[in-house]
Structure formats: structure tokens, C-alpha cells
Write a protein that holds these residues in place. Structure first.
Motif, mmCIF file in Angstrom:
data_model
loop_
_atom_site.group_PDB
_atom_site.id
_atom_site.type_symbol
_atom_site.label_atom_id
_atom_site.label_comp_id
_atom_site.label_asym_id
_atom_site.label_seq_id
_atom_site.Cartn_x
_atom_site.Cartn_y
_atom_site.Cartn_z
ATOM 1 N N MET A 1 0.965 -1.232 -0.443
ATOM 2 C CA MET A 1 0.403 0.050 0.054
ATOM 3 C C MET A 1 0.939 0.521 -0.430
ATOM 4 O O MET A 1 1.757 1.185 0.966
ATOM 5 C CB MET A 1 -1.010 0.282 1.295
ATOM 6 N N ALA A 2 0.720 2.185 -0.346
ATOM 7 C CA ALA A 2 1.361 3.507 -0.683
ATOM 8 C C ALA A 2 1.258 4.162 0.189
ATOM 9 O O ALA A 2 0.389 4.062 1.409
ATOM 10 C CB ALA A 2 0.764 4.771 -2.472
ATOM 11 N N GLN A 3 2.244 5.652 0.356
ATOM 12 C CA GLN A 3 2.140 5.696 1.654
ATOM 13 C C GLN A 3 1.362 6.450 1.760
ATOM 14 O O GLN A 3 1.036 8.106 0.436
ATOM 15 C CB GLN A 3 3.753 6.451 1.650
ATOM 16 N N ARG B 1 -11.110 9.016 0.959
ATOM 17 C CA ARG B 1 -11.653 8.407 0.777
ATOM 18 C C ARG B 1 -10.991 7.961 -0.946
ATOM 19 O O ARG B 1 -10.911 6.571 -0.744
ATOM 20 C CB ARG B 1 -13.014 8.909 0.889
ATOM 21 N N THR B 2 -11.525 9.267 -1.507
ATOM 22 C CA THR B 2 -10.784 8.870 -3.300
ATOM 23 C C THR B 2 -10.302 8.275 -3.412
ATOM 24 O O THR B 2 -9.127 7.130 -4.319
ATOM 25 C CB THR B 2 -11.389 10.618 -3.857
ATOM 26 N N VAL B 3 -8.357 8.523 -2.413
ATOM 27 C CA VAL B 3 -7.625 8.690 -3.056
ATOM 28 C C VAL B 3 -6.722 7.264 -1.976
ATOM 29 O O VAL B 3 -6.625 6.368 -2.143
ATOM 30 C CB VAL B 3 -6.564 9.536 -2.011
ATOM 31 N N GLN B 4 -7.425 6.551 -0.892
ATOM 32 C CA GLN B 4 -7.544 5.806 -0.852
ATOM 33 C C GLN B 4 -8.334 4.284 -1.649
ATOM 34 O O GLN B 4 -7.671 3.171 -2.078
ATOM 35 C CB GLN B 4 -8.080 5.749 0.792
ATOM 36 N N VAL C 1 2.274 4.447 -8.797
ATOM 37 C CA VAL C 1 2.407 5.825 -7.494
ATOM 38 C C VAL C 1 2.169 4.745 -5.846
ATOM 39 O O VAL C 1 1.352 4.001 -5.877
ATOM 40 C CB VAL C 1 0.820 6.547 -7.521
ATOM 41 N N GLY C 2 3.588 5.328 -5.161
ATOM 42 C CA GLY C 2 3.622 5.218 -4.261
ATOM 43 C C GLY C 2 3.369 5.960 -2.940
ATOM 44 O O GLY C 2 3.538 5.433 -1.926
ATOM 45 N N GLN C 3 3.455 7.083 -3.467
ATOM 46 C CA GLN C 3 3.521 8.506 -1.913
ATOM 47 C C GLN C 3 2.925 9.453 -2.675
ATOM 48 O O GLN C 3 2.509 10.161 -3.496
ATOM 49 C CB GLN C 3 4.844 9.016 -1.922
ATOM 50 N N VAL C 4 1.580 9.668 -1.380
ATOM 51 C CA VAL C 4 0.437 10.513 -1.824
ATOM 52 C C VAL C 4 1.182 11.715 -0.715
ATOM 53 O O VAL C 4 0.473 11.135 0.164
ATOM 54 C CB VAL C 4 -0.644 9.844 -1.938
#
Ligand code: AR6
Length: 171
Positions: A1-3, A134-137, A146-149
């Protein structure tokens, strides 16, 4: 899971593959974070944006970052808040989703978002934060580069909202 992280500050100084702009449908610049990004990127950015023929609300388009430390700018157009019964939450969610899709299409690994629509466009901050998180998760459950938001909060209200929601693990 991305950070997924929250920072307080100016998105123009973020060193990431892409920063997201809270643009308008013309993509030709404006106030708020849009103005700050265009000033920091230099005049090449508006020249590149002129080639894009605008952007619909809820959608996003990508350019180079020019003089910014970020490699790219993803220009997303958030909804103007009109009371909440005009599809605002779907349009706002779509901004985050389309930005992450573009980042994935370009193989980008890190992306920084401002709090789209919560300034000049008047979207209530707490509701916007829930939609954004919510949308990003939910997007990050799928296959993506994408590994970092990073949620870059300029004002203390947004910083506290995002910190609280992410600490609770939800949007
Ligand atoms: N870095 C990060 N966030 C910022 C910065 C910055 N440098 N400056 C402001 N913010 P807004 P909108 C925050 O008004 O509501 C423009 O004219 C700000 O505190 O920039 O989507 C466009 O051209 C707020 O939380 O964007 C459109 O016409 C958030 O960024 C219109 O404004 C968004 O505020 C878009 O309105």
C-alpha cells in the motif's frame, strides 16, 4: 500500500513527480494555489496550458513542471460549491481520481495534492477532506505506479482536518 502523508506548507516547493493544481476550466491561470504554481513554474507553463484547450470540471490534464522542483503539474478543475446538491462531491472525487489515473499512465511514483475547491471555490473543508482521503485510499487499492501521496495543506484548518482523519484511518 502506498504511503499517504500530510504536510503543512506551499505546494510549489514539493520535490515530487507531480504536483496537482487547483485550476479553472480555462487552465490559463488564476489566484490561490493556481497563481502560486504559475509564478513558480515560469511563463512556459501558461504557454503549455494554451495547447490543452481547457479542461472540464472534474477532469485533469498534465504538463511539465518547468521551473518547479516537481517534474510535472497535473491541472485538475474542482467544482464551485453551490450548496452540495449539484454533484459537487462526485466532481471533487473525480478530480482526485483523474489526477491519480494520469500519474499512473505516466508511470509517476509521487504526487502532491492541494485541498482542491476549498479556497475560492468555497467547498466546505471537512467535507472536501473526507472526499479527498476516501477517493485516494480507494484508488490506491488498485494497480498503480504511485507509491507516495502527499496532501499539502496551506491553512491550519485543513492541516488539522487531514491529520485527524488520517490518524483515524479514514476519510
Ligand atoms: N500551496 C498549497 N496550497 C495552497 C497554496 C499554495 N501555495 N495557496 C493556496 N492554497 P484555491 P479553489 C490552498 O482558492 O478553491 C483559482 O483562481 C488554499 O488554502 O487556490 O479550487 C483558480 O484559477 C485552499 O485550501 O483553489 C480557480 O479559478 C486550496 O489551496 C479557483 O481559484 C485551494 O484554494 C479555484 O478555486
Amino acid at each position: 500500500m502506498a504511503q499517504v502523508e500530510v504536510v503543512r506548507g506551499d505546494i510549489t516547493s514539493q520535490v515530487v513527480d507531480a504536483i496537482v493544481n487547483a485550476a479553472n476550466t480555462s487552465l490559463l491561470g488564476g489566484g490561490g494555489v493556481d497563481g502560486a504554481i504559475h509564478r513558480a513554474a515560469g511563463p512556459e507553463l501558461v504557454m503549455a496550458c494554451r495547447q490543452l484547450n481547457g479542461c472540464a470540471t472534474g477532469d485533469a490534464k498534465i504538463t511539465s513542471g518547468f521551473r518547479l522542483p516537481a517534474k510535472h503539474v497535473i491541472h485538475a478543475v474542482g467544482p464551485v460549491w453551490r450548496g452540495g446538491r449539484h454533484g459537487e462531491s462526485d466532481l471533487l472525487a473525480s478530480c482526485y481520481k483523474r489526477s491519480l489515473e494520469l500519474a499512473t499512465d505516466h508511470g509517476l511514483t509521487s504526487i502532491a495534492f492541494p485541498n482542491i475547491s476549498t479556497g475560492i471555490y468555497g467547498y466546505p473543508k471537512a467535507e472536501a477532506a473526507r472526499v479527498a482521503i476516501r477517493t485516494v485510499q480507494s484508488f490506491l487499492q488498485a494497480q498503480t505506479s504511485v507509491g507516495q501521496v502527499i496532501f499539502v495543506c496551506f491553512d491550519s484548518d485543513n492541516y488539522e482536518l487531514y491529520t485527524d482523519l488520517l490518524t483515524q484511518g479514514l476519510g
